[in-house]
Design an enzyme around this catalytic site. Structure first.
Site, PDB file in Angstrom:
ATOM      1  N   LYS A 145       0.841  -1.213   0.000  1.00 24.81           N
ATOM      2  CA  LYS A 145       0.000   0.000   0.000  1.00 24.81           C
ATOM      3  C   LYS A 145       0.874   1.261   0.000  1.00 24.81           C
ATOM      4  O   LYS A 145       0.633   2.199  -0.758  1.00 24.81           O
ATOM      5  CB  LYS A 145      -0.925   0.027   1.238  1.00 24.81           C
ATOM      6  CG  LYS A 145      -1.839  -1.174   1.373  1.00 24.81           C
ATOM      7  CD  LYS A 145      -2.740  -1.080   2.586  1.00 24.81           C
ATOM      8  CE  LYS A 145      -2.028  -1.102   3.922  1.00 24.81           C
ATOM      9  NZ  LYS A 145      -1.319  -2.366   4.240  1.00 24.81           N
ATOM     10  N   ARG A 183      -9.837   1.009   8.175  1.00 23.73           N
ATOM     11  CA  ARG A 183      -9.577  -0.397   8.516  1.00 23.73           C
ATOM     12  C   ARG A 183     -10.707  -1.051   9.282  1.00 23.73           C
ATOM     13  O   ARG A 183     -10.593  -2.215   9.673  1.00 23.73           O
ATOM     14  CB  ARG A 183      -8.307  -0.518   9.359  1.00 23.73           C
ATOM     15  CG  ARG A 183      -7.096  -0.084   8.603  1.00 23.73           C
ATOM     16  CD  ARG A 183      -5.830  -0.318   9.386  1.00 23.73           C
ATOM     17  NE  ARG A 183      -4.798   0.497   8.790  1.00 23.73           N
ATOM     18  CZ  ARG A 183      -3.574   0.104   8.550  1.00 23.73           C
ATOM     19  NH1 ARG A 183      -3.193  -1.108   8.875  1.00 23.73           N
ATOM     20  NH2 ARG A 183      -2.707   0.912   7.983  1.00 23.73           N
ATOM     21  N   ARG A 205      12.118  -6.097   5.410  1.00 27.67           N
ATOM     22  CA  ARG A 205      11.886  -4.657   5.234  1.00 27.67           C
ATOM     23  C   ARG A 205      12.660  -3.818   6.250  1.00 27.67           C
ATOM     24  O   ARG A 205      12.737  -4.151   7.429  1.00 27.67           O
ATOM     25  CB  ARG A 205      10.395  -4.342   5.395  1.00 27.67           C
ATOM     26  CG  ARG A 205      10.128  -2.832   5.484  1.00 27.67           C
ATOM     27  CD  ARG A 205       8.672  -2.460   5.390  1.00 27.67           C
ATOM     28  NE  ARG A 205       7.862  -3.069   6.424  1.00 27.67           N
ATOM     29  CZ  ARG A 205       6.534  -2.986   6.450  1.00 27.67           C
ATOM     30  NH1 ARG A 205       5.897  -2.340   5.491  1.00 27.67           N
ATOM     31  NH2 ARG A 205       5.858  -3.563   7.406  1.00 27.67           N
ATOM     32  N   ARG A 232      10.924  -1.719  11.758  1.00 33.14           N
ATOM     33  CA  ARG A 232       9.740  -1.320  12.518  1.00 33.14           C
ATOM     34  C   ARG A 232       9.511  -2.311  13.653  1.00 33.14           C
ATOM     35  O   ARG A 232       9.632  -3.518  13.450  1.00 33.14           O
ATOM     36  CB  ARG A 232       8.518  -1.299  11.590  1.00 33.14           C
ATOM     37  CG  ARG A 232       8.396  -0.008  10.834  1.00 33.14           C
ATOM     38  CD  ARG A 232       7.332  -0.034   9.765  1.00 33.14           C
ATOM     39  NE  ARG A 232       6.031  -0.573  10.144  1.00 33.14           N
ATOM     40  CZ  ARG A 232       4.970  -0.562   9.367  1.00 33.14           C
ATOM     41  NH1 ARG A 232       5.045  -0.012   8.150  1.00 33.14           N
ATOM     42  NH2 ARG A 232       3.830  -1.072   9.755  1.00 33.14           N
ATOM     43  N   ARG A 265      -1.164  -8.489  13.339  1.00 33.77           N
ATOM     44  CA  ARG A 265      -1.626  -7.592  12.271  1.00 33.77           C
ATOM     45  C   ARG A 265      -2.384  -8.366  11.194  1.00 33.77           C
ATOM     46  O   ARG A 265      -3.398  -7.892  10.665  1.00 33.77           O
ATOM     47  CB  ARG A 265      -0.441  -6.840  11.664  1.00 33.77           C
ATOM     48  CG  ARG A 265       0.089  -5.755  12.604  1.00 33.77           C
ATOM     49  CD  ARG A 265       1.519  -5.383  12.288  1.00 33.77           C
ATOM     50  NE  ARG A 265       1.674  -4.735  11.003  1.00 33.77           N
ATOM     51  CZ  ARG A 265       2.830  -4.710  10.328  1.00 33.77           C
ATOM     52  NH1 ARG A 265       3.903  -5.309  10.802  1.00 33.77           N
ATOM     53  NH2 ARG A 265       2.886  -4.080   9.173  1.00 33.77           N
TER      54      ARG A 265
HETATM   55  P1  AP5 Z   1       4.847  -1.585   1.848  1.00 30.46           P
HETATM   56  O1  AP5 Z   1       4.621  -0.699   0.677  1.00 30.46           O
HETATM   57  O2  AP5 Z   1       5.509  -1.033   3.051  1.00 30.46           O
HETATM   58  O3  AP5 Z   1       3.490  -2.329   2.257  1.00 30.46           O
HETATM   59  P2  AP5 Z   1       2.261  -1.831   3.141  1.00 30.46           P
HETATM   60  O4  AP5 Z   1       1.052  -2.504   2.592  1.00 30.46           O
HETATM   61  O5  AP5 Z   1       2.262  -0.331   3.197  1.00 30.46           O
HETATM   62  O6  AP5 Z   1       2.658  -2.510   4.503  1.00 30.46           O
HETATM   63  P3  AP5 Z   1       2.589  -1.997   6.000  1.00 30.46           P
HETATM   64  O7  AP5 Z   1       3.239  -3.089   6.805  1.00 30.46           O
HETATM   65  O8  AP5 Z   1       3.144  -0.613   6.132  1.00 30.46           O
HETATM   66  O9  AP5 Z   1       1.050  -1.961   6.246  1.00 30.46           O
HETATM   67  P4  AP5 Z   1       0.321  -1.928   7.581  1.00 30.46           P
HETATM   68  O10 AP5 Z   1      -1.066  -1.658   7.135  1.00 30.46           O
HETATM   69  O11 AP5 Z   1       0.489  -3.124   8.430  1.00 30.46           O
HETATM   70  O12 AP5 Z   1       1.062  -0.757   8.393  1.00 30.46           O
HETATM   71  P5  AP5 Z   1       0.755   0.790   8.582  1.00 30.46           P
HETATM   72  O13 AP5 Z   1       2.016   1.509   8.701  1.00 30.46           O
HETATM   73  O14 AP5 Z   1      -0.218   1.273   7.564  1.00 30.46           O
HETATM   74  O15 AP5 Z   1       5.658  -2.851   1.304  1.00 30.46           O
HETATM   75  C1  AP5 Z   1       6.117  -3.850   2.193  1.00 30.46           C
HETATM   76  C2  AP5 Z   1       7.535  -4.275   1.782  1.00 30.46           C
HETATM   77  O16 AP5 Z   1       7.453  -4.931   0.535  1.00 30.46           O
HETATM   78  C3  AP5 Z   1       8.515  -3.101   1.598  1.00 30.46           C
HETATM   79  O17 AP5 Z   1       9.781  -3.501   2.024  1.00 30.46           O
HETATM   80  C4  AP5 Z   1       8.480  -2.841   0.088  1.00 30.46           C
HETATM   81  O18 AP5 Z   1       9.720  -2.313  -0.364  1.00 30.46           O
HETATM   82  C5  AP5 Z   1       8.220  -4.248  -0.448  1.00 30.46           C
HETATM   83  N1  AP5 Z   1       7.421  -4.275  -1.675  1.00 30.46           N
HETATM   84  C6  AP5 Z   1       6.398  -3.460  -2.021  1.00 30.46           C
HETATM   85  N2  AP5 Z   1       5.896  -3.826  -3.205  1.00 30.46           N
HETATM   86  C7  AP5 Z   1       6.607  -4.909  -3.604  1.00 30.46           C
HETATM   87  C8  AP5 Z   1       6.555  -5.765  -4.756  1.00 30.46           C
HETATM   88  N3  AP5 Z   1       5.655  -5.569  -5.739  1.00 30.46           N
HETATM   89  N4  AP5 Z   1       7.426  -6.801  -4.825  1.00 30.46           N
HETATM   90  C9  AP5 Z   1       8.339  -7.012  -3.838  1.00 30.46           C
HETATM   91  N5  AP5 Z   1       8.457  -6.235  -2.743  1.00 30.46           N
HETATM   92  C10 AP5 Z   1       7.582  -5.206  -2.620  1.00 30.46           C
HETATM   93  O19 AP5 Z   1      -0.013   0.772  10.008  1.00 30.46           O
HETATM   94  C11 AP5 Z   1       0.737   0.471  11.167  1.00 30.46           C
HETATM   95  C12 AP5 Z   1      -0.162   0.486  12.391  1.00 30.46           C
HETATM   96  O20 AP5 Z   1      -0.768   1.786  12.536  1.00 30.46           O
HETATM   97  C13 AP5 Z   1      -1.356  -0.476  12.397  1.00 30.46           C
HETATM   98  O21 AP5 Z   1      -0.973  -1.790  12.770  1.00 30.46           O
HETATM   99  C14 AP5 Z   1      -2.236   0.196  13.460  1.00 30.46           C
HETATM  100  O22 AP5 Z   1      -1.735  -0.027  14.757  1.00 30.46           O
HETATM  101  C15 AP5 Z   1      -2.062   1.680  13.133  1.00 30.46           C
HETATM  102  N6  AP5 Z   1      -3.069   2.167  12.171  1.00 30.46           N
HETATM  103  C16 AP5 Z   1      -2.818   2.705  10.937  1.00 30.46           C
HETATM  104  N7  AP5 Z   1      -3.959   3.024  10.320  1.00 30.46           N
HETATM  105  C17 AP5 Z   1      -4.968   2.678  11.160  1.00 30.46           C
HETATM  106  C18 AP5 Z   1      -6.398   2.738  11.072  1.00 30.46           C
HETATM  107  N8  AP5 Z   1      -7.036   3.189   9.965  1.00 30.46           N
HETATM  108  N9  AP5 Z   1      -7.100   2.281  12.136  1.00 30.46           N
HETATM  109  C19 AP5 Z   1      -6.499   1.845  13.247  1.00 30.46           C
HETATM  110  N10 AP5 Z   1      -5.163   1.743  13.389  1.00 30.46           N
HETATM  111  C20 AP5 Z   1      -4.401   2.152  12.350  1.00 30.46           C
END
Ligand code: AP5
Length: 233
Positions: free
Chosen positions: A33, A108, A147, A176, A187
């Site tokens: 994402k 979410r 990552r 992280r 997660r």
């Molecule tokens: P990346 O682009 O980082 O993937 P992502 O989907 O953004 O993964 P996240 O782990 O950041 O998502 P998340 O939803 O768990 O965490 P968030 O920070 O939003 O890609 C992942 C890896 O793969 C990278 O190394 C990248 O380089 C690689 N990659 C990408 N594309 C690729 C490809 N095509 N091929 C190979 N490699 C690839 O949220 C964190 C926390 O915040 C949550 O757990 C929660 O506690 C809180 N939070 C955030 N939003 C909310 C909400 N709306 N409600 C409640 N809590 C929330």
């Protein structure tokens, strides 16, 4: 449990928003994402709101929001809906958001989807499309375990070690805390239990839902995103 890597497909009927496109990115942790959101925001010339980045930045800055969010972030649990809706409403009120906005992980839970819908209705706007990134669990775990992210600009990298300089801004790459195995398991379970129902909610509210096969190169996935969005324009 594997998540299917479906071909791009649109469901639901298109609703044109007023005042720029509002595009929601959904998908499990590690689905890409953040990576695709960055590209899409640059392609469309609109800002991106990544709630995870906002919460981690607040924690680094030691603000009340950051202090409240810390324990949820580290355990891999969702922060309360009221906190997220406050962040989204503030971002939607920014002048730049009038051109449109990419919401990366900002919706979410079903109450968050409902709260966003009502906030947007008050502004005469609506969600344009929901992109769901489909990746099998084994690939998610592979991506997350290799990552690092930049502690300054938050860009994620695969295969660059902690401590290395960020190729984009020169910041320092770190792991992280929620990428440790226990938090990753939480997660993934939280995504299945609380976030997957959001997909059906948007389908029943006539918002186009586009499933993206998010396996393959970043460029290939970006091309599928562009094709998927064109299909509902
Ligand atoms: P990346 O682009 O980082 O993937 P992502 O989907 O953004 O993964 P996240 O782990 O950041 O998502 P998340 O939803 O768990 O965490 P968030 O920070 O939003 O890609 C992942 C890896 O793969 C990278 O190394 C990248 O380089 C690689 N990659 C990408 N594309 C690729 C490809 N095509 N091929 C190979 N490699 C690839 O949220 C964190 C926390 O915040 C949550 O757990 C929660 O506690 C809180 N939070 C955030 N939003 C909310 C909400 N709306 N409600 C409640 N809590 C929330």
């Amino acid at each position: 449990m594997a998540r299917s890597a479906a071909a791009p497909s649109a469901r639901g009927s298109a609703t044109r928003p007023d005042g720029g496109r509002i595009i929601i990115l959904l998908g499990p942790p590690g689905a890409g994402k953040g990576t695709q959101g960055e590209r899409l925001a640059a392609d469309l010339g609109i800002p991106k709101l990544a709630t995870g980045d906002v919460l981690r930045a607040a924690r680094r800055a030691g603000t009340p929001l950051g202090l409240e969010a810390t324990s949820y972030l580290d355990r891999g649990e969702l922060v309360p809906d009221s906190v997220i809706l406050g962040i989204m409403k503030e971002a939607l009120g920014e002048p730049a958001a009038a051109r449109g906005v990419i919401l990366d992980g900002a919706v979410r839970t079903v109450p968050q989807a409902e709260g966003l819908q009502s906030a947007l209705a008050g502004l005469g706007r609506a969600v344009s499309a929901v992109l769901v990134f489909d990746v099998p669990d084994e690939e998610l775990v592979r991506r997350i375990s290799s990552r690092t992210i930049c502690d300054a600009c938050q860009t994620p990298y695969t295969g660059l070690p902690p401590g290395a300089p960020c190729p984009k801004c020169g910041g320092t790459l770190v792991r992280r805390k929620d990428d440790e195995p226990d938090a990753v398991r939480t997660r993934l379970a939280v995504y299945t239990r609380q976030t997957e129902p959001v997909i059906a909610w948007y389908q029943t509210h006539a918002v186009p839902v586009i499933h993206i096969d998010a396996l393959g190169s970043v460029d290939d996935v970006a091309a599928r995103v562009r094709r998927g969005l064109r299909a509902v324009e």
